[in-house]
Design a protein around this motif. Structure first.
Motif, mmCIF file in Angstrom:
data_model
loop_
_atom_site.group_PDB
_atom_site.id
_atom_site.type_symbol
_atom_site.label_atom_id
_atom_site.label_comp_id
_atom_site.label_asym_id
_atom_site.label_seq_id
_atom_site.Cartn_x
_atom_site.Cartn_y
_atom_site.Cartn_z
ATOM 1 N N ASP A 37 -70.376 -58.029 -38.625
ATOM 2 C CA ASP A 37 -69.177 -57.912 -40.207
ATOM 3 C C ASP A 37 -70.071 -59.702 -39.940
ATOM 4 O OD1 ASP A 37 -68.206 -58.486 -42.041
ATOM 5 O OD2 ASP A 37 -65.912 -57.834 -41.027
ATOM 6 N N PRO A 38 -71.193 -60.755 -39.940
ATOM 7 C CA PRO A 38 -70.708 -62.817 -40.635
ATOM 8 C C PRO A 38 -70.337 -63.041 -41.570
ATOM 9 C CG PRO A 38 -73.066 -60.886 -40.866
ATOM 10 C CD PRO A 38 -72.166 -60.012 -40.898
ATOM 11 N N ASP A 39 -69.370 -61.680 -42.714
ATOM 12 C CA ASP A 39 -68.632 -62.644 -43.844
ATOM 13 C C ASP A 39 -67.418 -61.427 -42.831
ATOM 14 O OD1 ASP A 39 -71.180 -63.369 -44.937
ATOM 15 O OD2 ASP A 39 -71.098 -61.641 -45.923
ATOM 16 N N GLY A 40 -66.815 -61.678 -42.374
ATOM 17 C CA GLY A 40 -65.276 -61.533 -42.337
ATOM 18 C C GLY A 40 -64.437 -62.662 -41.660
ATOM 19 N N PRO A 41 -63.807 -61.791 -40.664
ATOM 20 C CA PRO A 41 -62.793 -63.030 -40.150
ATOM 21 C C PRO A 41 -63.736 -63.895 -38.848
ATOM 22 C CG PRO A 41 -61.863 -60.545 -39.737
ATOM 23 C CD PRO A 41 -62.944 -60.612 -41.167
ATOM 24 N N ARG A 42 -63.215 -64.931 -39.107
ATOM 25 C CA ARG A 42 -63.751 -65.659 -37.392
ATOM 26 C C ARG A 42 -62.387 -66.563 -36.858
ATOM 27 N NH1 ARG A 42 -66.549 -66.452 -41.943
ATOM 28 N NH2 ARG A 42 -69.243 -66.194 -41.998
ATOM 29 N N LEU A 43 -62.986 -66.814 -35.841
ATOM 30 C CA LEU A 43 -62.039 -67.150 -35.103
ATOM 31 C C LEU A 43 -62.807 -68.881 -34.771
ATOM 32 C CD1 LEU A 43 -59.476 -67.518 -33.046
ATOM 33 C CD2 LEU A 43 -61.272 -66.169 -31.163
ATOM 34 N N VAL A 44 -61.759 -70.041 -35.219
ATOM 35 C CA VAL A 44 -61.993 -70.845 -34.601
ATOM 36 C C VAL A 44 -60.990 -71.993 -33.962
ATOM 37 C CG1 VAL A 44 -62.439 -73.385 -35.578
ATOM 38 C CG2 VAL A 44 -63.173 -71.403 -36.758
ATOM 39 N N VAL A 45 -61.670 -71.949 -32.426
ATOM 40 C CA VAL A 45 -60.325 -72.867 -31.403
ATOM 41 C C VAL A 45 -61.586 -74.196 -31.186
ATOM 42 C CG1 VAL A 45 -60.406 -70.154 -30.535
ATOM 43 C CG2 VAL A 45 -62.303 -71.201 -29.489
ATOM 44 N N SER A 46 -60.507 -74.828 -30.048
ATOM 45 C CA SER A 46 -61.010 -75.982 -29.553
ATOM 46 C C SER A 46 -62.018 -76.101 -28.825
ATOM 47 C CB SER A 46 -59.607 -76.985 -28.492
ATOM 48 O OG SER A 46 -59.248 -76.020 -27.962
ATOM 49 N N ARG A 47 -62.578 -76.738 -28.268
ATOM 50 C CA ARG A 47 -63.661 -76.589 -27.343
ATOM 51 C C ARG A 47 -63.030 -76.432 -26.406
ATOM 52 N NH1 ARG A 47 -68.366 -77.674 -29.895
ATOM 53 N NH2 ARG A 47 -70.519 -78.285 -28.401
ATOM 54 N N ASP A 48 -62.007 -77.307 -26.269
ATOM 55 C CA ASP A 48 -61.021 -77.343 -25.031
ATOM 56 C C ASP A 48 -60.542 -75.280 -24.574
ATOM 57 O OD1 ASP A 48 -61.576 -80.142 -23.600
ATOM 58 O OD2 ASP A 48 -59.856 -80.422 -24.786
ATOM 59 N N ALA A 49 -59.697 -75.183 -25.385
ATOM 60 C CA ALA A 49 -59.936 -73.737 -25.271
ATOM 61 C C ALA A 49 -60.928 -72.889 -25.136
ATOM 62 C CB ALA A 49 -58.541 -73.255 -26.757
ATOM 63 N N PHE A 50 -61.737 -73.397 -25.663
ATOM 64 C CA PHE A 50 -62.550 -72.388 -25.725
ATOM 65 C C PHE A 50 -63.787 -72.090 -23.953
ATOM 66 C CE2 PHE A 50 -67.249 -70.603 -25.494
ATOM 67 C CZ PHE A 50 -67.751 -69.954 -26.019
ATOM 68 N N ALA A 51 -63.703 -74.023 -23.996
ATOM 69 C CA ALA A 51 -64.182 -73.534 -22.217
ATOM 70 C C ALA A 51 -63.129 -73.012 -21.131
ATOM 71 C CB ALA A 51 -64.445 -75.450 -21.710
ATOM 72 N N SER A 52 -62.383 -73.423 -21.554
ATOM 73 C CA SER A 52 -61.660 -72.232 -20.670
ATOM 74 C C SER A 52 -60.836 -70.925 -21.139
ATOM 75 C CB SER A 52 -59.422 -72.813 -21.587
ATOM 76 O OG SER A 52 -58.724 -72.273 -20.509
ATOM 77 N N LEU A 53 -61.615 -70.781 -21.362
ATOM 78 C CA LEU A 53 -61.444 -68.505 -21.972
ATOM 79 C C LEU A 53 -63.064 -68.307 -21.179
ATOM 80 C CD1 LEU A 53 -61.171 -66.066 -22.785
ATOM 81 C CD2 LEU A 53 -62.764 -67.044 -25.116
ATOM 82 N N VAL A 54 -64.055 -69.127 -21.342
ATOM 83 C CA VAL A 54 -64.958 -68.599 -20.544
ATOM 84 C C VAL A 54 -65.290 -69.223 -18.892
ATOM 85 C CG1 VAL A 54 -67.465 -69.661 -20.127
ATOM 86 C CG2 VAL A 54 -66.902 -69.397 -22.747
ATOM 87 N N ALA A 55 -64.366 -70.382 -18.382
ATOM 88 C CA ALA A 55 -63.796 -70.156 -17.026
ATOM 89 C C ALA A 55 -62.945 -68.950 -16.262
ATOM 90 C CB ALA A 55 -63.392 -71.399 -16.893
ATOM 91 N N ASP A 56 -62.280 -68.775 -17.567
ATOM 92 C CA ASP A 56 -61.213 -67.253 -17.237
ATOM 93 C C ASP A 56 -62.011 -66.273 -17.008
ATOM 94 O OD1 ASP A 56 -58.997 -68.750 -16.871
ATOM 95 O OD2 ASP A 56 -57.842 -68.773 -18.975
ATOM 96 N N LEU A 57 -63.223 -66.289 -18.051
ATOM 97 C CA LEU A 57 -63.533 -65.160 -18.010
ATOM 98 C C LEU A 57 -64.825 -64.679 -16.727
ATOM 99 C CD1 LEU A 57 -64.442 -64.416 -21.550
ATOM 100 C CD2 LEU A 57 -62.912 -63.095 -20.856
ATOM 101 N N LYS A 58 -65.273 -66.133 -16.257
ATOM 102 C CA LYS A 58 -66.027 -65.698 -15.273
ATOM 103 C C LYS A 58 -65.531 -65.563 -13.346
ATOM 104 C CE LYS A 58 -69.315 -68.872 -17.009
ATOM 105 N NZ LYS A 58 -70.175 -70.187 -16.662
ATOM 106 N N ARG A 59 -64.088 -65.657 -13.410
ATOM 107 C CA ARG A 59 -63.354 -65.174 -12.549
ATOM 108 C C ARG A 59 -63.079 -63.570 -11.988
ATOM 109 N NH1 ARG A 59 -58.073 -68.889 -13.523
ATOM 110 N NH2 ARG A 59 -58.989 -70.733 -14.091
#
Length: 59
Positions: A37-59
């Motif tokens: 759904d490329p024209d649908g809603p988008r989530l925009v997060v800070s780079r720090d928040a995104f890096a934290s999310l990725v780090a949490d997912l890797k655990r």
């Protein structure tokens, strides 16, 4: 006209086209959207928040 950001599909997306996300480098923030759904809603997060999310997912 504002240029459209280059969206990249996750390397972990399935080949069947389901459960896919795309990311865009928007400078100070990262854009996340559903590739189905490329024209649908988008989530925009800070780079720090995104890096934290990725780090949490890797655990």
């Amino acid at each position: 006209m504002t240029p459209r950001p280059p969206w990249r599909k996750s390397s972990h997306s399935s080949s069947q086209g389901d459960a896919c996300i795309e990311l865009a480098d928007l400078g100070a923030v990262v854009g996340v959207r559903d590739s189905k759904d490329p024209d649908g809603p988008r989530l925009v997060v800070s780079r720090d928040a995104f890096a934290s999310l990725v780090a949490d997912l890797k655990r």
